[in-house]
Design a protein around this motif. Sequence first.
Motif, PDB file in Angstrom:
ATOM      1  N   UNK A   1      72.970 102.220  73.045  1.00 63.07           N
ATOM      2  CA  UNK A   1      72.703 103.601  73.463  1.00 63.07           C
ATOM      3  C   UNK A   1      73.846 104.142  74.303  1.00 63.07           C
ATOM      4  N   UNK A   2      74.382 103.284  75.154  1.00 68.22           N
ATOM      5  CA  UNK A   2      75.485 103.699  76.013  1.00 68.22           C
ATOM      6  C   UNK A   2      76.723 104.031  75.178  1.00 68.22           C
ATOM      7  N   UNK A   3      77.021 103.143  74.223  1.00 70.60           N
ATOM      8  CA  UNK A   3      78.229 103.320  73.418  1.00 70.60           C
ATOM      9  C   UNK A   3      78.115 104.483  72.439  1.00 70.60           C
ATOM     10  N   UNK A   4      76.888 104.737  71.940  1.00 69.30           N
ATOM     11  CA  UNK A   4      76.696 105.791  70.941  1.00 69.30           C
ATOM     12  C   UNK A   4      76.301 107.134  71.542  1.00 69.30           C
ATOM     13  N   UNK A   5      76.191 107.156  72.844  1.00 69.39           N
ATOM     14  CA  UNK A   5      75.804 108.398  73.506  1.00 69.39           C
ATOM     15  C   UNK A   5      76.861 109.473  73.276  1.00 69.39           C
ATOM     16  N   UNK A   6      76.373 110.709  73.052  1.00 69.86           N
ATOM     17  CA  UNK A   6      77.293 111.831  72.843  1.00 69.86           C
ATOM     18  C   UNK A   6      77.981 112.236  74.148  1.00 69.86           C
ATOM     19  N   UNK A   7      77.346 111.810  75.239  1.00 75.11           N
ATOM     20  CA  UNK A   7      77.934 112.132  76.542  1.00 75.11           C
ATOM     21  C   UNK A   7      79.281 111.420  76.670  1.00 75.11           C
ATOM     22  N   UNK A   8      80.237 112.142  77.184  1.00 80.70           N
ATOM     23  CA  UNK A   8      81.567 111.554  77.372  1.00 80.70           C
ATOM     24  C   UNK A   8      81.571 110.756  78.679  1.00 80.70           C
ATOM     25  N   UNK A   9      81.857 109.478  78.541  1.00 84.01           N
ATOM     26  CA  UNK A   9      81.854 108.600  79.721  1.00 84.01           C
ATOM     27  C   UNK A   9      83.265 108.482  80.285  1.00 84.01           C
ATOM     28  N   UNK A  10      83.321 108.485  81.586  1.00 83.34           N
ATOM     29  CA  UNK A  10      84.614 108.284  82.230  1.00 83.34           C
ATOM     30  C   UNK A  10      85.006 106.814  82.121  1.00 83.34           C
ATOM     31  N   UNK A  11      86.251 106.558  82.328  1.00 81.60           N
ATOM     32  CA  UNK A  11      86.738 105.171  82.278  1.00 81.60           C
ATOM     33  C   UNK A  11      86.028 104.327  83.333  1.00 81.60           C
ATOM     34  N   UNK A  12      85.751 104.945  84.475  1.00 85.51           N
ATOM     35  CA  UNK A  12      85.055 104.245  85.559  1.00 85.51           C
ATOM     36  C   UNK A  12      83.639 103.876  85.133  1.00 85.51           C
ATOM     37  N   UNK A  13      82.912 104.833  84.485  1.00 85.10           N
ATOM     38  CA  UNK A  13      81.551 104.579  84.011  1.00 85.10           C
ATOM     39  C   UNK A  13      81.539 103.415  83.022  1.00 85.10           C
ATOM     40  N   UNK A  14      82.488 103.459  82.089  1.00 83.68           N
ATOM     41  CA  UNK A  14      82.572 102.406  81.068  1.00 83.68           C
ATOM     42  C   UNK A  14      82.827 101.044  81.716  1.00 83.68           C
ATOM     43  N   UNK A  15      83.747 101.022  82.651  1.00 83.04           N
ATOM     44  CA  UNK A  15      84.102  99.765  83.323  1.00 83.04           C
ATOM     45  C   UNK A  15      82.902  99.197  84.086  1.00 83.04           C
ATOM     46  N   UNK A  16      82.187 100.092  84.801  1.00 80.98           N
ATOM     47  CA  UNK A  16      81.026  99.640  85.584  1.00 80.98           C
ATOM     48  C   UNK A  16      79.925  99.116  84.671  1.00 80.98           C
ATOM     49  N   UNK A  17      79.665  99.830  83.559  1.00 82.58           N
ATOM     50  CA  UNK A  17      78.623  99.376  82.645  1.00 82.58           C
ATOM     51  C   UNK A  17      79.000  98.040  82.012  1.00 82.58           C
ATOM     52  N   UNK A  18      80.250  97.943  81.561  1.00 84.57           N
ATOM     53  CA  UNK A  18      80.687  96.699  80.927  1.00 84.57           C
ATOM     54  C   UNK A  18      80.575  95.512  81.887  1.00 84.57           C
TER      55      UNK A  18
END
Length: 450
Positions: free
Chosen positions: A323-340
């Motif tokens: 869901x996170x990866x396919x979300x239409x919402x544009x994630x910041x690099x920081x958001x991606x790093x924190x989630x990963x």
Amino acid sequence: SWSKIFSTFLHEKMATDEKVIAISPATLKGSELEEVFADYKGRAFDVGICEEHAATMSSSLAVSGYHPVVAIYSTFMQRAFDEISHDIARLKVNTTFLVDRSGLVGADGETHMGIYDESFLVNTPNCVVTIPSSIDDANALFNESFNNHGPFFIRFPRGFESNLKLDTNYKSTFGKWNVKKDSTSKNIVVLAVGPLQNELLKHLKDVDLKFYNCLYVNPLDEDALKDCLCYSNVVIYNPYATEGGFANSVISRLSELGYKGNIKSFVIANEFIKQGTVKEQLEKQNLLPEQVKAHDDFYAEMLAQETKELPDYLAELDKEKNEFENSKKKHSAKDVAEFNEKYEKLSKDKKDLVAKLDTIVNGASHEVVMGIRPENILEANKSDKDALDVKVRLSELLGDQYYIHFDFGGKDILSKISAEKEIESGSEIKLRFNKEKVHLFDVDSEITIY
């Protein structure tokens, strides 16, 4: 200290009831009764090292309409067994005994252990025997002892209680145990006694079990014991006495009620305990909460719970990632790093468990019933670099299957043994563990390993 807690209760009671008399057999200082004796000189008596006289005197006062409170060490109260039986219990006179230093006492050594009185008290008619786990229990039991129950014994250990704030909503009923933790399954029920149960409960917070605070050692809570009949395993935890007291009373009554499950008692051995710290003495008796938690029943239940929850957890984790990866919402690099980072950590924790479970031999069932404890491993010899020959004693049969948990080469191996014919408790078998499977290489009984 527990001594101070009860001396405070006694001081407050004597302020409101002139019929209350305090008696001490030369343990005034140890039981912290200085204020009681200073403020109530006419109603406080130190009879010296004369425990028998203390008991007989309390009986005489009770017969005369007073309510004596005897503050006495457990080990010294043994000297007054005859007087307690004939002059107090036989007459069923109202007396309160504050049995100080109950349980293991540490450096005072063999002569001062307070572990034997419970056995003779629960087997003496008319005696109410209790032990608090908290200041709320202590307050309730002390007040209950003045409600015409006859001789009322409150056992408490040498040591300290950190929580001294009374809960105004606390409720206690005479002769009833309190449920501290309930379960969703009918696998394990714990019957625990005294303050150490609080630490044990913390260690078992993640285990699906029912947990009773057995503040009344005698009489037993009949309703709670009938509830125990529904559980596969009953665990008794009493680090304050030998088996002859509470544990044997429970085992005997469960037998009379027709209990068919397994019973494990964690109690002090019936022996003279050598000098040491209380922790050292508990450790030698395998009664520290962390030692009890490591017992097979709890280990198996925890592993079974983790196994049951694992597939759903991993599926949910993967769903969240998709869901996170396919979300239409544009994630910041920081958001991606924190989630990963979060995903990788949680995923690794559970994958470690998966790796552990993947070592189960030939895809055996993930349901775990029990393990073989280290003391049941009789021999362990390395036959070559990839194999280990092990001789074990099967201490318990649940249904027609055994489960053996063993650590080989840093890996946990779990094997299931199904009996083709009955194997008696205590049977010895020899197994060969290797990195891939478990082989049976010597056994008297016919069993299958898979």
